[in-house]
Design a protein around this motif. Structure first.
Motif, PDB file in Angstrom:
ATOM      1  N   CYS A 224      -1.978   3.073  -4.722  1.00 12.52           N
ATOM      2  CA  CYS A 224      -1.027   2.073  -3.783  1.00 12.52           C
ATOM      3  C   CYS A 224      -0.614   1.065  -5.018  1.00 12.52           C
ATOM      4  O   CYS A 224      -1.198   0.859  -6.219  1.00 12.52           O
TER       5      CYS A 224
ATOM      6  N   ASN B 290      -6.610   4.519   0.525  1.00 13.05           N
ATOM      7  CA  ASN B 290      -5.387   5.392   0.093  1.00 13.05           C
ATOM      8  C   ASN B 290      -5.685   5.409  -1.678  1.00 13.05           C
ATOM      9  O   ASN B 290      -6.492   4.671  -2.333  1.00 13.05           O
TER      10      ASN B 290
ATOM     11  N   CYS C 282      -7.847   2.440  -3.690  1.00 12.48           N
ATOM     12  CA  CYS C 282      -7.493   1.172  -3.045  1.00 12.48           C
ATOM     13  C   CYS C 282      -8.491   0.630  -1.978  1.00 12.48           C
ATOM     14  O   CYS C 282      -9.113   1.499  -1.375  1.00 12.48           O
TER      15      CYS C 282
ATOM     16  N   HIS D  13       0.610  -1.245  -0.040  1.00 11.90           N
ATOM     17  CA  HIS D  13       0.006   0.035   0.040  1.00 11.90           C
ATOM     18  C   HIS D  13       0.791   1.354  -0.067  1.00 11.90           C
ATOM     19  O   HIS D  13       0.241   2.275   0.405  1.00 11.90           O
TER      20      HIS D  13
ATOM     21  N   CYS E 279      -7.746  -0.074   0.685  1.00 15.87           N
ATOM     22  CA  CYS E 279      -7.258   0.405   1.946  1.00 15.87           C
ATOM     23  C   CYS E 279      -7.636   1.996   2.358  1.00 15.87           C
ATOM     24  O   CYS E 279      -7.431   2.284   3.451  1.00 15.87           O
TER      25      CYS E 279
HETATM   26 ZN   LIG Z   1      -3.742   0.458  -0.680  1.00 15.34          ZN
END
Ligand SMILES: [Zn+2]
Length: 317
Positions: A187, A184, A180, A170, A182
């Motif tokens: 990544c 973010n 992403c 990431h 996550c």
């Molecule tokens: Zn990510």
């Protein structure tokens, strides 16, 4: 625990859990438990415990012949406390509230260590695979997601909140890139992983005219196959994914100063397609005045996390 002792190893994955009895030099018995629904972990624990007991019987052992249980989990974990701290979105959402150490004592009367799956793979590859003899290692797994782990001076990097090294997939490599899982943007995993690949391909200019559009399943094997056949769209997407991975590896080298980078995961079934261009990019772009970081394919495949059981349990808490 001595490195010569035996251990129960459990590796929780996205499509199955692997259970094994591991000794210093061999996997004595192993069994896979299919996982069709990853929403919850607790529903799978009885089948996992049964598979461990069958493996113990096949190895001619009882649980108390083992020094402990090592559980590899795809998330952020507190390895000392044996607790899962955070899970990937939508997967094993109940794992944070489970007392896995208590489950382990109840089922096997044994202590439990839990560790992130990429860190377990690194421990395994160092114990019995491509990182034997090295103390400064970065491991990256390229597959459905992108996992990472780092070891410096013989110790796993864990960090204050147990996130150290294991969020390497990431690292942002495209600041205006794709969203992403996550949270973010841009990544490595969002820009070049098996889960992201179908969307990357579908949004590529002239995709509809590409041989990729006729593939029943878009994964890296299909991408590399179409690329080798000369499909211009596949060639460009392949080149971009290589650059994303290579830039990520340079980032991890700059962060953790390894002697060796070990690459695992399903993408490495095509290691001959992948390794030469990654090595070339890294040699050209990494700032390593002392020499060149050695980049190798992992040797233990999907068993790496199981092999990590003995070094994990041997570690001082
Ligand atoms: Zn990510």
């Amino acid at each position: 625990m001595r490195l010569s002792a035996k251990a129960i190893a459990i590796d929780i994955g996205g499509s199955h859990a692997s259970c094994a009895i591991v000794a210093a030099g061999e996997i004595l018995a192993a069994e896979r438990v299919p996982i069709h629904d990853t929403a919850l972990l607790e529903t799978h624990l009885p089948a996992v415990a049964d598979a461990v007991r069958r493996s113990l019987r096949r190895a001619g052992m009882v649980a108390l012949d083992c020094a402990g249980v090592a559980l590899s989990f795809p998330g952020i974990v507190d390895s000392g406390a044996g607790r899962v701290l955070s899970t990937p979105r939508g997967k094993y959402a109940d794992a944070r509230r489970l007392d896995l150490a208590h489950w382990c004592l109840k089922e096997f009367c044994l202590p439990l260590r839990v560790e992130n799956d990429a860190r377990m793979a690194l421990l395994g590859e160092r114990f019995a695979g491509a990182a034997r003899g090295f103390d400064d290692i970065v491991m990256m797994t390229l597959g459905t997601g992108v996992g990472a782990a780092a070891m410096m001076e013989g110790r796993l990097v864990r960090g204050k909140h147990f996130q150290g090294g294991c969020l390497g997939g990431h690292l942002p490599v495209v600041w205006k890139g794709r969203r992403c899982i996550c949270g973010n943007i841009g990544c490595i995993e969002a820009e070049a992983s098996t889960w992201a690949l179908p969307e990357i391909c579908a949004s590529w200019p002239r995709y509809a005219e590409s041989a990729l559009a006729r593939e029943p399943r878009i994964d890296f094997e299909a991408l590399f196959r179409c690329s080798r056949a000369g499909d211009s769209v596949a060639i460009r997407i392949r080149k971009r994914c290589m650059r994303i991975w290579a830039a990520g590896i340079v980032g991890l080298i700059h962060a953790y100063d390894p002697e060796r980078v070990v690459l695992g995961g399903g993408v490495m079934r095509s290691a001959d397609d992948v390794l030469p261009s990654l090595r070339e990019y890294v040699q050209e772009h990494a700032w390593t005045p002392w020499g060149t970081v050695d980049i190798r394919a992992a040797e233990l495949g999907s068993d790496a996390g199981l092999w990590g059981a003995i070094p994990l349990l041997s570690e001082a808490c």
